[in-house]
Design a protein around this motif. Structure first.
Motif, PDB file in Angstrom:
ATOM      1  N   SER A  66       0.868  -1.175   0.000  1.00 19.64           N
ATOM      2  CA  SER A  66       0.000   0.000   0.000  1.00 19.64           C
ATOM      3  C   SER A  66       0.910   1.232   0.000  1.00 19.64           C
ATOM      4  N   LEU A  67       0.357   2.404  -0.299  1.00 19.25           N
ATOM      5  CA  LEU A  67       1.182   3.617  -0.352  1.00 19.25           C
ATOM      6  C   LEU A  67       1.850   3.904   0.984  1.00 19.25           C
ATOM      7  N   GLN A  68       1.121   3.673   2.083  1.00 16.35           N
ATOM      8  CA  GLN A  68       1.690   3.901   3.411  1.00 16.35           C
ATOM      9  C   GLN A  68       2.855   2.942   3.673  1.00 16.35           C
ATOM     10  N   LYS A  69       2.674   1.663   3.404  1.00 17.75           N
ATOM     11  CA  LYS A  69       3.722   0.664   3.635  1.00 17.75           C
ATOM     12  C   LYS A  69       4.908   0.884   2.688  1.00 17.75           C
ATOM     13  N   LEU A  70       4.634   1.321   1.468  1.00 12.55           N
ATOM     14  CA  LEU A  70       5.701   1.602   0.514  1.00 12.55           C
ATOM     15  C   LEU A  70       6.588   2.740   1.025  1.00 12.55           C
ATOM     16  N   GLY A  71       5.974   3.764   1.622  1.00 10.84           N
ATOM     17  CA  GLY A  71       6.741   4.871   2.197  1.00 10.84           C
ATOM     18  C   GLY A  71       7.642   4.409   3.336  1.00 10.84           C
ATOM     19  N   ILE A  72       7.120   3.521   4.181  1.00  6.45           N
ATOM     20  CA  ILE A  72       7.921   2.974   5.284  1.00  6.45           C
ATOM     21  C   ILE A  72       9.097   2.171   4.731  1.00  6.45           C
ATOM     22  N   TYR A  73       8.818   1.320   3.755  1.00  6.25           N
ATOM     23  CA  TYR A  73       9.855   0.489   3.156  1.00  6.25           C
ATOM     24  C   TYR A  73      10.944   1.348   2.517  1.00  6.25           C
ATOM     25  N   GLN A  74      10.542   2.397   1.810  1.00 10.85           N
ATOM     26  CA  GLN A  74      11.518   3.275   1.170  1.00 10.85           C
ATOM     27  C   GLN A  74      12.368   4.012   2.203  1.00 10.85           C
ATOM     28  N   SER A  75      11.775   4.363   3.353  1.00  7.39           N
ATOM     29  CA  SER A  75      12.577   5.005   4.402  1.00  7.39           C
ATOM     30  C   SER A  75      13.593   4.028   4.980  1.00  7.39           C
ATOM     31  N   TRP A  76      13.248   2.740   5.060  1.00  6.47           N
ATOM     32  CA  TRP A  76      14.213   1.732   5.531  1.00  6.47           C
ATOM     33  C   TRP A  76      15.391   1.635   4.570  1.00  6.47           C
ATOM     34  N   LEU A  77      15.115   1.729   3.273  1.00  4.32           N
ATOM     35  CA  LEU A  77      16.179   1.608   2.278  1.00  4.32           C
ATOM     36  C   LEU A  77      17.161   2.778   2.340  1.00  4.32           C
ATOM     37  N   GLN A  78      16.752   3.896   2.921  1.00  6.94           N
ATOM     38  CA  GLN A  78      17.628   5.065   3.042  1.00  6.94           C
ATOM     39  C   GLN A  78      18.557   4.976   4.249  1.00  6.94           C
ATOM     40  N   GLN A  79      18.347   4.000   5.135  1.00  2.60           N
ATOM     41  CA  GLN A  79      19.171   3.869   6.334  1.00  2.60           C
ATOM     42  C   GLN A  79      20.589   3.437   5.951  1.00  2.60           C
ATOM     43  N   PRO A  80      21.605   3.933   6.670  1.00  2.00           N
ATOM     44  CA  PRO A  80      22.991   3.604   6.309  1.00  2.00           C
ATOM     45  C   PRO A  80      23.413   2.188   6.687  1.00  2.00           C
ATOM     46  N   GLN A  81      22.649   1.507   7.524  1.00  2.00           N
ATOM     47  CA  GLN A  81      22.998   0.143   7.907  1.00  2.00           C
ATOM     48  C   GLN A  81      21.716  -0.644   8.150  1.00  2.00           C
ATOM     49  N   GLY A  82      21.868  -1.947   8.291  1.00  4.02           N
ATOM     50  CA  GLY A  82      20.713  -2.791   8.572  1.00  4.02           C
ATOM     51  C   GLY A  82      20.496  -3.821   7.485  1.00  4.02           C
ATOM     52  N   MET A  83      19.447  -4.607   7.682  1.00  9.37           N
ATOM     53  CA  MET A  83      19.135  -5.672   6.740  1.00  9.37           C
ATOM     54  C   MET A  83      17.612  -5.810   6.654  1.00  9.37           C
ATOM     55  N   ILE A  84      17.128  -6.004   5.471  1.00 14.53           N
ATOM     56  CA  ILE A  84      15.711  -6.255   5.245  1.00 14.53           C
ATOM     57  C   ILE A  84      15.598  -7.667   4.704  1.00 14.53           C
ATOM     58  N   ILE A  85      14.854  -8.509   5.407  1.00 15.15           N
ATOM     59  CA  ILE A  85      14.664  -9.893   4.974  1.00 15.15           C
ATOM     60  C   ILE A  85      13.230 -10.031   4.469  1.00 15.15           C
ATOM     61  N   SER A  86      13.103 -10.533   3.266  1.00 17.49           N
ATOM     62  CA  SER A  86      11.791 -10.672   2.645  1.00 17.49           C
ATOM     63  C   SER A  86      11.599 -12.112   2.216  1.00 17.49           C
ATOM     64  N   GLY A  87      10.429 -12.653   2.514  1.00 19.23           N
ATOM     65  CA  GLY A  87      10.101 -14.012   2.067  1.00 19.23           C
ATOM     66  C   GLY A  87       9.064 -13.967   0.976  1.00 19.23           C
ATOM     67  N   GLY A  88       9.172 -14.850   0.019  1.00 19.16           N
ATOM     68  CA  GLY A  88       8.235 -14.880  -1.103  1.00 19.16           C
ATOM     69  C   GLY A  88       7.129 -15.876  -0.832  1.00 19.16           C
ATOM     70  N   GLY A  89       6.058 -15.416  -0.236  1.00 21.10           N
ATOM     71  CA  GLY A  89       4.916 -16.290   0.019  1.00 21.10           C
ATOM     72  C   GLY A  89       3.986 -16.349  -1.167  1.00 21.10           C
ATOM     73  N   LYS A  90       3.000 -17.222  -1.089  1.00 16.19           N
ATOM     74  CA  LYS A  90       2.028 -17.312  -2.157  1.00 16.19           C
ATOM     75  C   LYS A  90       1.073 -16.125  -2.095  1.00 16.19           C
ATOM     76  N   ARG A  91       0.597 -15.740  -3.245  1.00 17.47           N
ATOM     77  CA  ARG A  91      -0.388 -14.673  -3.304  1.00 17.47           C
ATOM     78  C   ARG A  91      -1.724 -15.202  -2.828  1.00 17.47           C
ATOM     79  N   PRO A  92      -2.527 -14.361  -2.182  1.00 18.99           N
ATOM     80  CA  PRO A  92      -3.842 -14.829  -1.724  1.00 18.99           C
ATOM     81  C   PRO A  92      -4.746 -15.190  -2.890  1.00 18.99           C
ATOM     82  N   LEU A  93      -5.586 -16.175  -2.670  1.00 24.37           N
ATOM     83  CA  LEU A  93      -6.544 -16.587  -3.699  1.00 24.37           C
ATOM     84  C   LEU A  93      -7.626 -15.538  -3.870  1.00 24.37           C
ATOM     85  N   LYS A  94      -8.085 -15.337  -5.086  1.00 26.08           N
ATOM     86  CA  LYS A  94      -9.149 -14.352  -5.339  1.00 26.08           C
ATOM     87  C   LYS A  94     -10.483 -15.042  -5.397  1.00 26.08           C
TER      88      LYS A  94
END
Length: 94
Positions: A66-94
């Motif tokens: 979402s736009l709010q979560k995207l803003g948070i994620y982009q602020s994390w990417l601007q940090q000089p240190q740290g690690m972001i761990i992302s897992g690739g789960g299945k997409r929800p069924l429609k």
């Protein structure tokens, strides 16, 4: 398969396996598997990392945040240190 020496368990090792797999949607998936072993007290520990050979996303907006979560994620990417761990789960069924 990863061309590692299975008789050597006293030192760390790294290897690579490149394979093609068919997914459930009849699409061929090209995956690299990175294999790492590390000696420990009770024997060895092994890690297998699955890495897609092709990037399925062209930008951060394609990740589905979402736009709010995207803003948070982009602020994390601007940090000089740290690690972001992302897992690739299945997409929800429609």
């Amino acid at each position: 398969m990863s061309k590692m020496d299975i008789s050597e368990s006293r030192r760390p090792q790294d290897g690579r396996i490149g394979e093609n797999y068919a997914s459930d949607s009849d699409m061929e998936l090209r995956v690299d598997m990175r294999v790492s072993t590390l000696p420990c007290v009770g024997g060895e520990k092994a890690v297998i990392r699955l890495l897609l050979r092709e990037n399925l996303f062209s930008g951060l907006t394609d990740l589905g945040f979402s736009l709010q979560k995207l803003g948070i994620y982009q602020s994390w990417l601007q940090q000089p240190q740290g690690m972001i761990i992302s897992g690739g789960g299945k997409r929800p069924l429609k």
